[in-house]
Enzyme design. Structure first.
Site, PDB file in Angstrom:
ATOM      1  N   HIS A  53      -2.706   7.096   2.342  1.00  0.00           N
ATOM      2  CA  HIS A  53      -3.244   5.824   1.874  1.00  0.00           C
ATOM      3  C   HIS A  53      -4.590   5.597   2.535  1.00  0.00           C
ATOM      4  CE1 HIS A  53      -4.002   1.664   1.322  1.00  0.00           C
ATOM      5  NE2 HIS A  53      -3.587   1.290   2.513  1.00  0.00           N
ATOM      6  N   ASN A  82     -10.355   0.190   0.503  1.00  0.00           N
ATOM      7  CA  ASN A  82      -8.887   0.191   0.496  1.00  0.00           C
ATOM      8  C   ASN A  82      -8.413  -0.469  -0.793  1.00  0.00           C
ATOM      9  OD1 ASN A  82      -6.148  -0.394   0.833  1.00  0.00           O
ATOM     10  ND2 ASN A  82      -6.355  -0.884   3.010  1.00  0.00           N
ATOM     11  N   CYS A  92       0.810  -1.223   0.000  1.00  0.00           N
ATOM     12  CA  CYS A  92       0.000   0.000   0.000  1.00  0.00           C
ATOM     13  C   CYS A  92       0.839   1.267   0.000  1.00  0.00           C
ATOM     14  CB  CYS A  92      -0.942  -0.005   1.200  1.00  0.00           C
ATOM     15  SG  CYS A  92      -2.063  -1.432   1.247  1.00  0.00           S
TER      16      CYS A  92
END
Length: 336
Positions: free
Chosen positions: A261, A292, A124
């Site tokens: 993020h 996500n 990520c």
């Protein structure tokens, strides 16, 4: 023997993001659809993560197509053609082919071959690692324009029955073009890795020959110990963010936007407080209806923040990514 001297590309003064684009899959998946499968209430998902809906890619939305579509939009926003791209760099962890790289496929789909193309694996945090790499390439003169893509089909690597991950992860792609600038538009990167806690986000198994030999063996999926990730992120990412701001020569109150993020809404809230961002700072909350999307989350959130008018071109934004490793990277950029 005389000492040889090698020629090098001429460096430039700086680099900046010239355009951004995003691809969001067509299918919208609600908490009400996911909750019964993992034995929780829809409201619990919203409270725990900040997510209300997310996007899942269909069979006609392969990873390379999503990445290429986001790339086309970024190139159009930058006013560039594919033959002006010197390198295609893709941050991804869900490309199911070990080789060739997803970037090669993306470059081919765009008609940018035979430009340089390679993937970057930093989970990520991959997009922010890619920004640092692309910035260095442009400033050193190695490349004039770098197409940087964050793309993940997390539904390919997440167990739909896992209560720890099934409600969090989703699919999408975002892309930016990073090119030369007379003055720096990308600040120095602040990055690192904490291998002592690398088991907090990992895979349930290895890709081994026995998987091919025995179809009854379980497919390796992403697995995560959520509380470990939450504690690590809230304890360490605030300082990492402040380091990135300081390295850029700014203070938190000089930032117009914060684009972390999109891991969890509660983590974002904690970081805003820890960093000391003013109340008028635009904070990306794309997670609310995108979930996500791993390496895609920051460019997707950037695109939405600009499209909504919450942030404007030329303003300073703090990017920070963190994920499996545990790795992190962040920098201040001027928005395209």
């Amino acid at each position: 023997m005389s000492q040889l001297s090698l020629s090098q590309a001429a460096p430039v003064g700086g680099s900046r993001i010239r355009g951004v684009g995003a691809y969001r899959p067509a299918r919208v998946v609600t908490n009400e659809e996911i909750a019964p499968r993992i034995g929780v209430d829809p409201e619990w998902i919203a409270r725990r993560s900040g997510i209300h809906t997310r996007r899942f890619a269909g069979p006609d939305e392969p990873l390379a197509m999503m990445a290429a579509t986001a790339s086309e939009k970024a190139l159009a926003a930058a006013g560039l053609s594919t033959d002006e791209v010197d390198c295609v760099l893709v941050a991804t962890i869900s490309h199911l082919l070990q080789m060739p790289a997803l970037a090669v496929d993306v470059a081919y789909r765009l008609g940018a071959a035979p430009t340089a193309a390679f993937d970057l694996s930093a989970a990520c945090a991959g997009f922010c690692h890619g920004v640092a790499v692309a910035d260095s390439m442009v400033r050193s003169g190695t490349a004039r324009n770098v197409l940087l893509v964050g793309a993940d089909r997390m539904t390919d690597v997440v167990d739909a029955d896992d209560p720890a991950t099934a409600f969090l992860f989703a699919d999408g792609a975002g892309a930016v073009v990073i090119g030369p600038s007379e003055t720096p538009g990308i600040g120095p990167v602040a990055w690192g890795a904490d291998g002592e806690r690398m088991d907090a986000i990992t895979m349930t198994g290895h890709w081994t020959p026995s998987l091919r030999e025995n179809p009854e063996l379980p497919w390796p999926y992403l697995c995560m110990t959520g509380w470990k990730v939450f504690r690590w992120a809230t304890e360490t990412m605030g300082q990492a963010a402040r380091d990135a701001i300081e390295r850029a020569g700014l203070t938190p109150d000089e930032l117009s936007a914060f684009i972390p993020h999109q891991a969890n809404g509660l983590i974002t809230d904690a970081l805003v407080k820890d960093i000391g961002l003013p109340a008028d700072t635009a904070v990306a909350r794309d997670i609310t209806d995108s979930g996500n999307t791993s390496g895609a989350s920051i460019p997707m959130a950037m695109e939405r923040l600009l499209a909504s008018g919450q942030a404007r071109s030329g303003e300073a934004a703090l990017l920070i990514g963190f994920g499996s490793g545990l790795v992190h990277a962040g920098q201040v950029v001027l928005l395209p």
